[in-house]
Every structure is written in C-alpha cells, then in structure tokens.
Design a protein around this motif. Structure first.
Motif, PDB file in Angstrom:
ATOM      1  N   ARG A 181      42.370-141.172 -22.222  1.00  0.00           N
ATOM      2  CA  ARG A 181      43.008-140.824 -23.498  1.00  0.00           C
ATOM      3  C   ARG A 181      44.457-140.402 -23.291  1.00  0.00           C
ATOM      4  NH1 ARG A 181      40.448-136.355 -26.150  1.00  0.00           N
ATOM      5  NH2 ARG A 181      42.032-136.702 -27.734  1.00  0.00           N
ATOM      6  N   ARG A 185      46.541-143.515 -22.804  1.00  0.00           N
ATOM      7  CA  ARG A 185      46.658-144.379 -23.977  1.00  0.00           C
ATOM      8  C   ARG A 185      47.330-143.717 -25.169  1.00  0.00           C
ATOM      9  NH1 ARG A 185      40.806-147.400 -24.038  1.00  0.00           N
ATOM     10  NH2 ARG A 185      41.167-148.629 -22.160  1.00  0.00           N
ATOM     11  N   ARG A 186      47.104-142.416 -25.374  1.00  0.00           N
ATOM     12  CA  ARG A 186      47.487-141.812 -26.650  1.00  0.00           C
ATOM     13  C   ARG A 186      48.505-140.681 -26.566  1.00  0.00           C
ATOM     14  NH1 ARG A 186      41.468-141.431 -29.092  1.00  0.00           N
ATOM     15  NH2 ARG A 186      41.115-143.661 -29.279  1.00  0.00           N
TER      16      ARG A 186
END
Length: 166
Positions: free
Chosen positions: A97, A100-101
């Motif tokens: 995460r 990616r974010r």
C-alpha cells in the motif's frame, strides 16, 4: 576568525526514515509472533469415568457401574499458522500500500502506524480468544464431544485413549 559548522540535515540515503519505519514494523511483527508462540498455549486433560473400586469393572462419569471402558483425553491449544500468515499479510500489505498509494512520507508513516496498531490488536485478540477457548473447555464424555475452534487465532490438538492404556 570563527567558523560555524554547517549542519547536514539531509539523510545519507533518501527515504531512510521510511526504511526505519518499515524495519520497526517488521520488528513489531516478529515480537508479536514470538509473544503468540510463547503465550498462546494451554491444555485440558480429563477422564470420563474410572476403574471400579474392586478392580473388576468400570464406572462412568456419574459414578455408576458400566461395562464400557471409559475414555480419557487431552486437548492442547497452540497458535494457528493462520495467525502468523495474518501477521505477514499485514506487513506485506502495508508495504504494498505504501508503494502504491502513499503520496508523501507523512501518509506512509500513518500507514505504518496503523499497521503497527493492527499487529498489536490482532495479537491481543488472538491471546484473548485462545485463552477463553481453552478455559471454557469442559468435556464429560470423550467418546462424543464438540468444541468451538478458536480459528484463525489458535488450533486444538485432541488426543483420546482408553483409560487402561496409561
């Protein structure tokens, strides 16, 4: 002539603070695994009857004579491999995460803090569920019984034997 030392505020490696946070997350997961492995343990053992006083027969759990040999059994609680898999999923999922974010380091650090909290909560819930599961076990008849399994936090290993074998 006086010189003032210049302070170097940039880390040696870009993103090193984030690496320290990820290392900390891994340490928390390893400690949680060790705590679970050490403290998520318990046993329950009993016999549902016994030998008659004259040695010529058996008695059931209520004390009445019976011709059927009573059974004994033991239940051992240990951590479930699923618990360790869940801890690994939290760590790997958080790193994924972040990659990616996360828009900035602050967002990444919030994700790491949330993952640490998830590890702590998961470990405490596993300990509580496991201890409650083993403390509430009460088996009167080892020939037929049912138990509520504490999965995914713990697992039971059940063994039964005739009373005259041990």
């Amino acid at each position: 002539m006086t010189t003032t030392p210049t302070e170097n505020t940039t880390p040696l490696l870009p993103g090193s603070a984030l690496l320290v946070g990820i290392r900390s997350l891994l340490v928390w997961a390893i400690v949680a695994s060790a705590v679970s492995a050490m403290f998520l343990r318990g046993t329950h053992q009993s016999c549902s009857g016994g030998l008659a006083a004259n040695g010529q027969g058996f008695i059931d759990a209520g004390g009445a004579p019976t011709a059927i040999e009573p059974r004994c059994g033991s239940i051992e609680l240990s951590p479930s491999p699923l618990l360790f898999a869940l801890l690994a999923v939290v760590v790997i999922g958080t790193i994924t995460r972040i990659l990616r974010r996360a828009g900035d380091e602050d967002h990444a650090f919030r994700m790491l803090n949330n993952a640490r909290m998830a590890i702590v909560v998961l470990t405490l819930v596993a300990l509580a569920v496991g201890w409650i599961a083993i403390m509430t076990v009460h088996v009167d008849d080892w020939s037929s019984f049912s138990l509520y399994s504490p999965l995914p936090f713990g697992q039971f290993d059940i063994e039964t034997w005739p009373i005259t074998q041990r």
